[in-house]
Scaffold this active site. Structure first.
Site, mmCIF file in Angstrom:
data_model
loop_
_atom_site.group_PDB
_atom_site.id
_atom_site.type_symbol
_atom_site.label_atom_id
_atom_site.label_comp_id
_atom_site.label_asym_id
_atom_site.label_seq_id
_atom_site.Cartn_x
_atom_site.Cartn_y
_atom_site.Cartn_z
ATOM 1 N N ALA A 257 0.807 -1.222 0.000
ATOM 2 C CA ALA A 257 0.000 0.000 0.000
ATOM 3 C C ALA A 257 0.839 1.271 0.000
ATOM 4 O O ALA A 257 0.311 2.366 -0.123
ATOM 5 C CB ALA A 257 -0.950 -0.011 1.190
ATOM 6 N N ARG B 146 8.944 8.981 -2.629
ATOM 7 C CA ARG B 146 10.342 9.296 -2.936
ATOM 8 C C ARG B 146 10.765 8.829 -4.333
ATOM 9 O O ARG B 146 11.847 9.164 -4.804
ATOM 10 C CB ARG B 146 11.264 8.695 -1.862
ATOM 11 C CG ARG B 146 11.312 9.539 -0.610
ATOM 12 C CD ARG B 146 12.154 8.886 0.464
ATOM 13 N NE ARG B 146 11.417 7.854 1.168
ATOM 14 C CZ ARG B 146 12.000 6.949 1.972
ATOM 15 N NH1 ARG B 146 13.302 6.935 2.123
ATOM 16 N NH2 ARG B 146 11.263 6.049 2.598
ATOM 17 N N ASP C 21 7.602 -4.241 -1.812
ATOM 18 C CA ASP C 21 8.747 -3.434 -2.254
ATOM 19 C C ASP C 21 10.077 -4.027 -1.798
ATOM 20 O O ASP C 21 11.087 -3.335 -1.746
ATOM 21 C CB ASP C 21 8.600 -1.981 -1.781
ATOM 22 C CG ASP C 21 8.509 -1.860 -0.264
ATOM 23 O OD1 ASP C 21 8.508 -2.897 0.425
ATOM 24 O OD2 ASP C 21 8.442 -0.714 0.234
HETATM 25 C C1 UD1 Z 1 8.907 -1.832 9.001
HETATM 26 C C2 UD1 Z 1 8.919 -2.500 10.380
HETATM 27 C C3 UD1 Z 1 10.343 -2.481 10.926
HETATM 28 C C4 UD1 Z 1 11.285 -3.152 9.962
HETATM 29 C C5 UD1 Z 1 11.185 -2.503 8.582
HETATM 30 C C6 UD1 Z 1 11.962 -3.317 7.579
HETATM 31 C C7 UD1 Z 1 6.755 -2.006 11.363
HETATM 32 C C8 UD1 Z 1 6.004 -1.186 12.322
HETATM 33 N N1 UD1 Z 1 8.055 -1.779 11.245
HETATM 34 O O1 UD1 Z 1 9.255 -0.478 9.239
HETATM 35 O O2 UD1 Z 1 10.390 -3.144 12.178
HETATM 36 O O3 UD1 Z 1 12.615 -3.054 10.452
HETATM 37 O O4 UD1 Z 1 9.821 -2.475 8.132
HETATM 38 O O5 UD1 Z 1 12.043 -2.635 6.373
HETATM 39 O O6 UD1 Z 1 6.174 -2.868 10.720
HETATM 40 N N2 UD1 Z 1 2.775 -0.599 4.356
HETATM 41 C C9 UD1 Z 1 1.447 -0.687 4.021
HETATM 42 N N3 UD1 Z 1 0.545 0.059 4.738
HETATM 43 C C10 UD1 Z 1 0.918 0.864 5.764
HETATM 44 C C11 UD1 Z 1 2.283 0.942 6.083
HETATM 45 C C12 UD1 Z 1 3.192 0.195 5.372
HETATM 46 O O7 UD1 Z 1 1.073 -1.402 3.104
HETATM 47 O O8 UD1 Z 1 0.029 1.493 6.369
HETATM 48 C C13 UD1 Z 1 3.743 -1.408 3.581
HETATM 49 C C14 UD1 Z 1 4.742 -0.543 2.837
HETATM 50 O O9 UD1 Z 1 4.296 -0.280 1.521
HETATM 51 C C15 UD1 Z 1 5.979 -1.418 2.830
HETATM 52 C C16 UD1 Z 1 5.867 -2.199 4.136
HETATM 53 O O10 UD1 Z 1 4.496 -2.157 4.491
HETATM 54 O O11 UD1 Z 1 5.958 -2.346 1.780
HETATM 55 C C17 UD1 Z 1 6.734 -1.636 5.233
HETATM 56 O O12 UD1 Z 1 6.364 -0.308 5.491
HETATM 57 P P1 UD1 Z 1 7.412 0.789 5.890
HETATM 58 O O13 UD1 Z 1 6.716 2.078 6.051
HETATM 59 O O14 UD1 Z 1 8.589 0.752 4.988
HETATM 60 O O15 UD1 Z 1 7.834 0.273 7.341
HETATM 61 P P2 UD1 Z 1 9.071 0.731 8.180
HETATM 62 O O16 UD1 Z 1 8.698 1.931 8.951
HETATM 63 O O17 UD1 Z 1 10.260 0.798 7.337
#
Ligand code: UD1
Ligand code: MG
Length: 456
Positions: free
Chosen positions: A8, A13, A100
């Site tokens: 989602a 970026r 991703d």
């Molecule tokens: C997340 C993890 C973190 C981990 C990191 C690895 C959580 C709270 N944290 O952090 O512990 O080290 O990934 O990369 O899970 N996404 C959605 N919907 C949302 C939010 C995110 O679909 O509401 C998807 C994003 O598109 C992505 C993935 O979930 O594919 C991870 O989201 P991202 O925002 O990158 O999480 P981080 O804060 O990096």
């Protein structure tokens, strides 16, 4: 096993109109890589969580085996998985992956799922020298996983932990539902963290197992074009490594790109700067010169493709010589020992063994027999502006240079066309056909002499 793919994220970026998970890596959307990998695991169900504006993602990659769950607002990874809950079965292991994170391997995921077992919980973790930004794995004195703390919520001591959460996990559907329902957004980002599920599981007495990826780069995510390019290089290096291990000679594995599937026989040699797209087969002993682009093609044994050729939807016969600077367009089928030289374009044509078109020719919609010589500058005029017609050239024909064959037309076996012929009617077998005004010379003719200007 059931798979939930989180996709989602908007990918601001990327600064692109194309949603992040549709950005191509090796010519294929990021999400398509992940879907291919999890399909290879034999998942019973597959649910993709897509975001606001993600209709393009659904349209691009929809398939009968996919369920789509809309996460209208991005309230965190835990909230994202909640959107998939209606699509999950009552029981059975659920594997959560990211859309991703395209290079995650089937081997790594298999180990993660095995570590969980049918009823257990497992997390994919890695040790990073620079763990900044990632969630950290907090363990107790017995080294058992207690919880995950997000970087932004972590204390100094917790930030010193180098074991990070890759985000990929596996747990039973029947328990996951309950844990997701208990999540709150009381944290520094005001999000529902999927990672808080780990703490809840431990509270419920569940032991959380961990597994590590075969390579750390498998867990790298893509947020911008720099990371996309970095993962593209890793992916290409891996393809190069696999091909070289199988005996293919790559003059420089760093200058080599496969955007699809490249199947090579023995003793294949590929020079620098080549791009292979779709499915390409190179049989034993094939040599590809520098800077060729080859898409959906079969190149038979011992053929040589000289530098700077463009080949698409074509077949090249054994021991043939192509290029430099040749273009083989869709529908080209060459038999063995055919020579296609510089600045020759072939389209939708079949050329039989030992025939040659060595310089500056266009062969379109033609059937050419064996041992035919197509002279420099010869052209099949296959198109009248509305329709296309075929040219038939039988065995042992010689087409003189700069001839135009206005299709539909047939050149009989063993015929010769004189240079510069514009052929509008069939040429009979075995004869010389030519269409040009007879050459004449005028004895006594003198060049004009420049007249002297008279002053005015
Ligand atoms: C997340 C993890 C973190 C981990 C990191 C690895 C959580 C709270 N944290 O952090 O512990 O080290 O990934 O990369 O899970 N996404 C959605 N919907 C949302 C939010 C995110 O679909 O509401 C998807 C994003 O598109 C992505 C993935 O979930 O594919 C991870 O989201 P991202 O925002 O990158 O999480 P981080 O804060 O990096
Ligand atoms: Mg992230």
């Amino acid at each position: 096993m059931h798979v939930v793919v989180l996709a989602a994220g908007q990918g601001k970026r990327m600064r692109s109109v194309l949603p992040k998970v549709l950005q191509p890596l090796a010519g294929k959307p990021l999400l398509a890589h992940v879907l291919a990998t999890v399909r290879g695991l034999g998942a019973q169900s597959l649910c993709v969580v897509y975001g606001h504006g993600g209709e393009a993602v659904r349209a691009a990659l929809d398939a009968p085996d996919l369920a789509w769950a809309l996460q209208a607002e991005q309230l965190g990874t835990g909230h994202a998985v909640q959107q998939a809950v209606p699509h999950l079965p009552e029981t059975g292991p659920v594997l959560v992956v990211y859309g991703d994170v395209p290079l995650i391997s089937a081997d790594t995921l298999k180990r993660l799922v095995e570590a969980a077992g049918p009823q257990g919980f497992s997390l994919l973790t890695a040790e990073f020298a620079d763990p900044g930004g990632y969630g950290r794995i907090v363990r107790d004195a017995q080294d058992r996983v207690l919880r995950i703390v997000e970087h932004k919520d972590a204390s100094e001591a917790e930030r010193a932990i180098r074991e990070i959460n890759t985000g990929i996990l596996c747990c039973p559907a029947e328990r996951l539902r309950g844990w997701l329902a208990r999540l709150t957004n009381q944290n520094s980002q005001g999000e529902y963290y999927l990672t808080d599920v780990i703490g809840l599981a431990v509270e419920d007495g569940v032991t959380v197992q961990t597994a590590q990826p075969s390579h750390d780069w498998e867990t790298l995510g893509v947020n911008d074009k720099l990371q996309l390019a970095a993962l593209e290089r890793i992916y290409q290096q891996e393809q190069a490594r696999a091909l070289m291990s199988a005996g293919v000679t790559l003059i420089d594995p760093a200058r080599f790109d496969v955007r699809g599937e490249l199947v090579c026989g023995r003793d294949v040699e590929i020079d620098v700067g080549c791009v292979f797209e779709g499915r390409v087969e190179l049989a034993d002993g094939v040599r590809i010169g520098a800077h060729c682009v080859i898409r959906n093609a079969r190149i038979a044994q011992g053929a040589t493709i000289h530098p700077f050729c463009h080949i698409e939807d074509a077949q090249v016969g054994a021991e043939s010589l192509i290029g430099p600077y040749a273009r083989l367009r869709p529908g080209t089928v060459l038999a063995e020992d055919v020579h296609i030289g510089n600045f020759v374009e072939v389209k939708n044509s079949v050329i039989a063994a030992h025939s040659k078109a060595n310089h500056l020719a266009y062969v379109g919609d033609a059937d050419i027999g064996s041992r035919v010589n197509v002279g420099a500058g010869a052209i099949t005029c296959n198109y009248d502006g509305a329709n296309k017609f075929r040219t038939i050239i039988e065995d042992d024909v010689f087409i003189g240079s700069d001839s135009q064959l206005v299709a539909p037309v047939r050149v009989g076996k063993g015929a010769t066309l004189g240079a510069g012929t514009t052929l509008t009617k069939d040429a009979p077998a075995g004869q010389l056909t030519l269409s040009r005004t007879r050459q004449q010379s005028l004895p006594g003719w003198q060049r004009p002499v420049k007249q002297k200007k008279t002053e005015s």
